[in-house]
Design a protein around this motif. Sequence first.
Motif, PDB file in Angstrom:
ATOM      1  N   THR A 184       3.185   0.629 -15.339  1.00 46.78           N
ATOM      2  CA  THR A 184       4.238  -0.064 -14.599  1.00 46.78           C
ATOM      3  C   THR A 184       5.131  -0.816 -15.570  1.00 46.78           C
ATOM      4  N   ARG A 242       6.628  -6.009 -11.650  1.00 47.64           N
ATOM      5  CA  ARG A 242       5.335  -5.518 -11.156  1.00 47.64           C
ATOM      6  C   ARG A 242       4.305  -5.502 -12.272  1.00 47.64           C
ATOM      7  N   GLU A 271       0.877  -7.595 -12.216  1.00 49.62           N
ATOM      8  CA  GLU A 271      -0.414  -6.900 -12.307  1.00 49.62           C
ATOM      9  C   GLU A 271      -1.239  -7.397 -13.491  1.00 49.62           C
ATOM     10  N   GLU A 302       0.836  -1.204   0.000  1.00 56.16           N
ATOM     11  CA  GLU A 302       0.000   0.000   0.000  1.00 56.16           C
ATOM     12  C   GLU A 302       0.869   1.252   0.000  1.00 56.16           C
ATOM     13  N   HIS A 304       2.191   1.789  -3.484  1.00 52.81           N
ATOM     14  CA  HIS A 304       1.133   2.329  -4.339  1.00 52.81           C
ATOM     15  C   HIS A 304       0.963   3.825  -4.078  1.00 52.81           C
ATOM     16  N   TRP A 305       0.915   4.205  -2.820  1.00 51.43           N
ATOM     17  CA  TRP A 305       0.754   5.614  -2.438  1.00 51.43           C
ATOM     18  C   TRP A 305       1.922   6.449  -2.959  1.00 51.43           C
ATOM     19  N   ARG A 332       3.904   5.752  -5.484  1.00 47.80           N
ATOM     20  CA  ARG A 332       3.828   5.832  -6.948  1.00 47.80           C
ATOM     21  C   ARG A 332       2.812   6.888  -7.379  1.00 47.80           C
ATOM     22  N   GLU A 333       1.673   6.977  -6.654  1.00 47.38           N
ATOM     23  CA  GLU A 333       0.669   7.993  -6.987  1.00 47.38           C
ATOM     24  C   GLU A 333       1.233   9.399  -6.794  1.00 47.38           C
TER      25      GLU A 333
END
Length: 93
Positions: A81, A85, A89, A36, A39-40, A42-43
Amino acid sequence: MTTPPSPFENLKHLAEQGDPTQRAKTVGAALQAIPELQHWLREIRQGAVQEMRDEGMSHADVGKELGLSRARAQQISEGRTTGKRAATESAEA
């Protein structure tokens, strides 16, 4: 390792908790949250790259500024990506 990598210095308190049971539980929860966190992060990076583009920078300029290729800068701005990864995905989709 007694000192965390520089971007995570504020997490050093995790290693300094006195009770080993609580320390193990807290660190275990942090380890479970790493996907998580990634992901955060990367955002946040994608948003920053998009802001650079909105300010008029080309993908080549963004890549040069960040030490990336033009293609990688474009992939980041589009939220794409690469590597393991990306393979994981697409297999999950």
